[in-house]
Design a protein around this motif. Structure first.
Motif, short mmCIF file in Angstrom:
data_model
loop_
_atom_site.label_atom_id
_atom_site.label_comp_id
_atom_site.label_asym_id
_atom_site.label_seq_id
_atom_site.Cartn_x
_atom_site.Cartn_y
_atom_site.Cartn_z
N UNK A 16 -6.73 5.76 -2.21
CA UNK A 16 -7.82 5.22 -3.03
C UNK A 16 -7.58 3.73 -3.32
N UNK A 17 -6.33 3.36 -3.57
CA UNK A 17 -6.01 1.94 -3.80
C UNK A 17 -6.29 1.12 -2.55
N UNK A 22 -9.79 -2.51 0.84
CA UNK A 22 -10.11 -2.60 2.27
C UNK A 22 -10.98 -3.83 2.52
N UNK A 23 -10.61 -4.58 3.49
CA UNK A 23 -11.37 -5.79 3.82
C UNK A 23 -10.85 -7.04 3.14
N UNK A 24 -10.00 -6.87 2.11
CA UNK A 24 -9.42 -8.05 1.46
C UNK A 24 -8.36 -8.67 2.38
N UNK A 25 -8.32 -9.98 2.42
CA UNK A 25 -7.24 -10.65 3.16
C UNK A 25 -5.96 -10.48 2.36
N UNK A 30 -1.25 -6.97 -3.24
CA UNK A 30 -1.92 -6.41 -4.42
C UNK A 30 -1.82 -4.88 -4.47
N UNK A 31 -1.88 -4.24 -3.33
CA UNK A 31 -1.75 -2.78 -3.30
C UNK A 31 -0.36 -2.36 -3.75
N UNK A 52 -0.47 2.77 8.48
CA UNK A 52 -1.65 3.31 9.16
C UNK A 52 -2.93 2.82 8.48
N UNK A 53 -2.97 2.94 7.16
CA UNK A 53 -4.18 2.60 6.41
C UNK A 53 -4.54 1.12 6.51
N UNK A 54 -3.52 0.26 6.62
CA UNK A 54 -3.77 -1.18 6.65
C UNK A 54 -3.64 -1.78 8.05
N UNK A 55 -3.42 -0.91 9.04
CA UNK A 55 -3.29 -1.34 10.42
C UNK A 55 -2.17 -2.38 10.57
N UNK A 56 -1.02 -2.04 9.96
CA UNK A 56 0.17 -2.88 10.04
C UNK A 56 1.30 -2.05 10.64
N UNK A 57 2.34 -2.70 11.08
CA UNK A 57 3.50 -1.95 11.55
C UNK A 57 4.30 -1.47 10.34
N UNK A 58 5.06 -0.40 10.55
CA UNK A 58 5.95 0.08 9.49
C UNK A 58 6.95 -1.00 9.13
#
Length: 160
Positions: A16-17, A22-25, A30-31, A52-58
């Motif tokens: 939810x956070x 989502x969409x913020x640079x 902040x999360x 996964x949620x932010x499309x970043x690497x672990x």
């Protein structure tokens, strides 16, 4: 994270956070701050979910969490003691105060006592330079700390 584990509700809240940002640079910081504020720490088991949620690497997520000393990977003790080790406080005895706290508590900076009563952390300025050595006990900044005064404040914080 198994869905029947206590972490399932944490994972749902984290999703939810993420959705709220989502969409913020630069949404990760902040999360992470919101997670820490809400749960008191950033559970390492959340790294894959955040990636996964932010499309970043672990590795990227883990790197940010471990780079910033404000993020904890486990719950803090009932009393959170942060001692300033910046130059102004060092010049008036901060290192001796840290050494005393470590000796009294039987832990090192960055650790929590085995009974979960106190977490000892270091910071590099609380903005209370004129009243050093300074510390922060459970969000309250204290100045002119002595070993005896620090001990009294820690006892008070644990029992309040």
């Amino acid at each position: 994270m198994a869905m029947d584990s206590p972490g399932a509700s944490m994972a749902a809240r984290v999703r939810a956070l993420v959705a709220a940002h989502r969409g913020d640079r630069g949404a990760l910081l902040p999360i992470l701050h919101r997670i820490q504020a809400e749960f008191g720490y950033v559970d390492p088991d959340l790294v894959p979910l955040l990636a996964v949620e932010l499309n970043l690497s672990r590795a990227d997520v883990h790197g940010v969490i471990t780079f910033y000393t404000d993020f904890r990977s486990g719950p803090a003790g009932r009393a959170l003691v942060r001692l300033c080790r910046a130059e102004a406080c060092q010049s008036v005895g901060a290192e001796q105060l840290v050494a005393h706290a470590e000796q009294v508590l039987g832990i090192k900076v960055g650790q929590t006592t085995p009974d979960g009563s106190v977490t000892l952390e270091q910071v590099f300025c609380l903005g209370n330079c004129a009243l050093g050595p300074a510390g922060q006990i459970n969000e309250r900044v204290q100045g002119r700390l002595t070993p005896a005064r620090l001990e009294a404040l820690m006892v008070e914080a644990v029992h309040s």
